[in-house]
Motif scaffolding. Sequence first.
Motif, mmCIF file in Angstrom:
data_model
loop_
_atom_site.group_PDB
_atom_site.id
_atom_site.type_symbol
_atom_site.label_atom_id
_atom_site.label_comp_id
_atom_site.label_asym_id
_atom_site.label_seq_id
_atom_site.Cartn_x
_atom_site.Cartn_y
_atom_site.Cartn_z
ATOM 1 N N GLY A 63 35.368 11.556 19.070
ATOM 2 C CA GLY A 63 33.916 11.655 19.155
ATOM 3 C C GLY A 63 33.360 11.165 20.474
ATOM 4 N N THR A 64 34.106 11.362 21.565
ATOM 5 C CA THR A 64 33.681 10.860 22.878
ATOM 6 C C THR A 64 33.562 11.981 23.905
ATOM 7 O OG1 THR A 64 35.985 10.377 23.442
ATOM 8 C CG2 THR A 64 34.692 8.579 22.486
ATOM 9 N N THR A 65 33.345 13.200 23.453
ATOM 10 C CA THR A 65 33.231 14.308 24.403
ATOM 11 C C THR A 65 31.960 14.209 25.238
ATOM 12 O OG1 THR A 65 32.253 15.621 22.620
ATOM 13 C CG2 THR A 65 34.608 15.907 23.030
ATOM 14 N N ALA A 66 30.910 13.620 24.675
ATOM 15 C CA ALA A 66 29.635 13.490 25.397
ATOM 16 C C ALA A 66 29.381 12.011 25.704
ATOM 17 C CB ALA A 66 28.492 14.069 24.567
ATOM 18 N N VAL A 67 29.810 11.577 26.883
ATOM 19 C CA VAL A 67 29.590 10.198 27.305
ATOM 20 C C VAL A 67 28.159 10.076 27.829
ATOM 21 C CG1 VAL A 67 30.301 8.401 28.939
ATOM 22 C CG2 VAL A 67 32.020 9.875 27.863
ATOM 23 N N PRO A 68 27.416 9.038 27.424
ATOM 24 C CA PRO A 68 26.029 8.899 27.895
ATOM 25 C C PRO A 68 25.941 8.901 29.423
ATOM 26 C CG PRO A 68 26.494 7.338 26.140
ATOM 27 C CD PRO A 68 27.799 7.977 26.485
ATOM 28 N N ALA A 69 24.946 9.581 29.930
ATOM 29 C CA ALA A 69 24.776 9.668 31.386
ATOM 30 C C ALA A 69 24.549 8.306 32.014
ATOM 31 C CB ALA A 69 23.612 10.608 31.716
ATOM 32 N N ASP A 105 46.455 11.255 38.682
ATOM 33 C CA ASP A 105 47.106 12.158 39.635
ATOM 34 C C ASP A 105 46.118 12.691 40.666
ATOM 35 O OD1 ASP A 105 49.602 11.815 38.494
ATOM 36 O OD2 ASP A 105 49.356 13.485 37.104
ATOM 37 N N GLY A 106 45.244 11.815 41.155
ATOM 38 C CA GLY A 106 44.330 12.162 42.233
ATOM 39 C C GLY A 106 43.065 12.872 41.807
ATOM 40 N N ARG A 107 42.869 13.091 40.509
ATOM 41 C CA ARG A 107 41.667 13.768 40.032
ATOM 42 C C ARG A 107 40.947 12.876 39.033
ATOM 43 N NH1 ARG A 107 45.622 17.636 40.290
ATOM 44 N NH2 ARG A 107 46.189 17.288 38.112
ATOM 45 N N PRO A 108 39.615 12.969 38.967
ATOM 46 C CA PRO A 108 38.879 12.153 37.987
ATOM 47 C C PRO A 108 39.395 12.398 36.579
ATOM 48 C CG PRO A 108 37.359 13.188 39.537
ATOM 49 C CD PRO A 108 38.705 13.786 39.816
ATOM 50 N N HIS A 134 41.680 12.335 28.598
ATOM 51 C CA HIS A 134 42.456 11.254 29.195
ATOM 52 C C HIS A 134 41.642 9.974 29.361
ATOM 53 C CE1 HIS A 134 46.170 13.370 29.737
ATOM 54 N NE2 HIS A 134 45.602 14.342 30.429
ATOM 55 N N GLY A 135 40.425 9.930 28.807
ATOM 56 C CA GLY A 135 39.716 8.657 28.756
ATOM 57 C C GLY A 135 38.462 8.530 29.582
ATOM 58 N N PHE A 136 37.941 9.642 30.141
ATOM 59 C CA PHE A 136 36.711 9.552 30.939
ATOM 60 C C PHE A 136 35.630 8.823 30.143
ATOM 61 C CE2 PHE A 136 32.522 11.113 32.132
ATOM 62 C CZ PHE A 136 32.544 10.935 33.506
ATOM 63 N N PRO A 137 34.931 7.892 30.796
ATOM 64 C CA PRO A 137 34.871 7.637 32.238
ATOM 65 C C PRO A 137 35.902 6.644 32.761
ATOM 66 C CG PRO A 137 33.181 6.394 31.114
ATOM 67 C CD PRO A 137 33.836 7.208 30.059
ATOM 68 N N THR A 163 43.868 1.622 26.142
ATOM 69 C CA THR A 163 42.573 2.043 25.593
ATOM 70 C C THR A 163 41.865 3.056 26.487
ATOM 71 O OG1 THR A 163 42.394 -0.144 24.607
ATOM 72 C CG2 THR A 163 40.388 1.193 24.664
ATOM 73 N N LYS A 164 41.415 4.137 25.855
ATOM 74 C CA LYS A 164 40.624 5.158 26.548
ATOM 75 C C LYS A 164 39.143 4.973 26.243
ATOM 76 C CE LYS A 164 43.092 8.752 24.930
ATOM 77 N NZ LYS A 164 43.626 10.140 24.826
ATOM 78 N N TRP A 165 38.303 5.587 27.066
ATOM 79 C CA TRP A 165 36.845 5.586 26.888
ATOM 80 C C TRP A 165 36.314 4.144 26.779
ATOM 81 C CZ3 TRP A 165 39.668 8.048 22.709
ATOM 82 C CH2 TRP A 165 40.071 9.349 23.027
ATOM 83 N N VAL A 166 36.699 3.319 27.754
ATOM 84 C CA VAL A 166 36.389 1.890 27.676
ATOM 85 C C VAL A 166 34.884 1.653 27.780
ATOM 86 C CG1 VAL A 166 36.737 -0.362 28.757
ATOM 87 C CG2 VAL A 166 38.635 1.261 28.603
#
Length: 375
Positions: free
Chosen positions: A239-245, A341-344, A349-352, A366-369
């Motif tokens: 449920g983390t596809t939309a991270v708050p701006a 690997d050099g890309r955001p 993979h845990g953005f941000p 832990t992802k999506w910290v």
Amino acid sequence: MPAPPAVLRRGPFRPGAFRSPVHGPRTAVVLGRWLGAALLLCFATGLVSHLLQEPPSWLAGRLPSRPVDGYRVTQGLHVVAGLAAIPLAGAKLWTVYPRLFAWPPARSVLHLLERLSIALLVAAVLLELFTGLLNTLQWYPWPFPFRQTHYWTAWTAVGALLVHLAVKAPVIAAHRRRADAAPLPGRRAVLAATAAAVGAVTLTTAGQSVPWLRGLVLFAPRRPGTGSLPVNRTAAQAGTTAVPADWRLAVDGPDGYRIGLAELRALPQTSAVLPIACVEGWSADARWTGVRLADLLRRAGVPAGSAVRITSLEADGPYRVAEMPAAYADDPLTLLALALDGRPLTPDHGFPARVVAPNRPGVLQTKWVARIEAV
């Protein structure tokens, strides 16, 4: 017990139904030796994984962050040994199954207790291997929790194994050497076929954790190195596809602060090649770039030697909150990663931002910290 009526002494119950000498103690001892070694290796490495995930209070401060590949090796061995034990268990049971049809089923109370202990051993081993195999596929078709059941069943299996070895010690001693048994072509064929089956299973699955065997991976559920880094839990599942701006990382401590993604990227960046090693047995190296976790903690006034708690943006899940011992938090290779690997980072993979540390199970990376705080 009295002899049964002749009408029941048919098929496998008839006298002399099993004439092959291959179903003998020497074959059972050899296969039991191989199976016992696989099970004990599987148990020891599984215990390492359990202690890394849920260390008792007396051990939490002593867990090492090095070697970097430590968990990759131990958990890779765990899954390799567990998969190898499956054909070994089948061969061992085939060797001794005629004893199921022996009459009387129990000659004394002690003999009855011995047979009950064997039944417990067989049930525990089969349950352990069956659930472990399905765990590598991330398929859980049962109502009970896998990890806790797997852990306690392992102790049950090892305890029953030790009892079995103690009871059968005279038989094992009598047949422990090749010279103690007459050569049997059939026995050699059974042992050779079992060894070939174990070798085939190992070679076609171990490549998910052993890089130089990846060209032979046919049946492993993960194939690291053939594409992007594998993902167990996606952003959609969490449920983390939309991270708050306006996302800002909270770093709590005496001088706690909040910091946004642009500010994190403006801080001194560190790159390190670290593996993601998962409990399912697969592992893969990746180049991670981000800010050292220790630098973020020192800025918040958190002294060295402090354990930390890391909280994810995901709403629920067994690893939404993870404890990190001080050795990991202070390690210069432990990163709050912002790039892979050099890309955001992508959402899967845990953005941000995600945490990556050496010698640590993948479920604890832990992802999506959302928050980092001193314990």
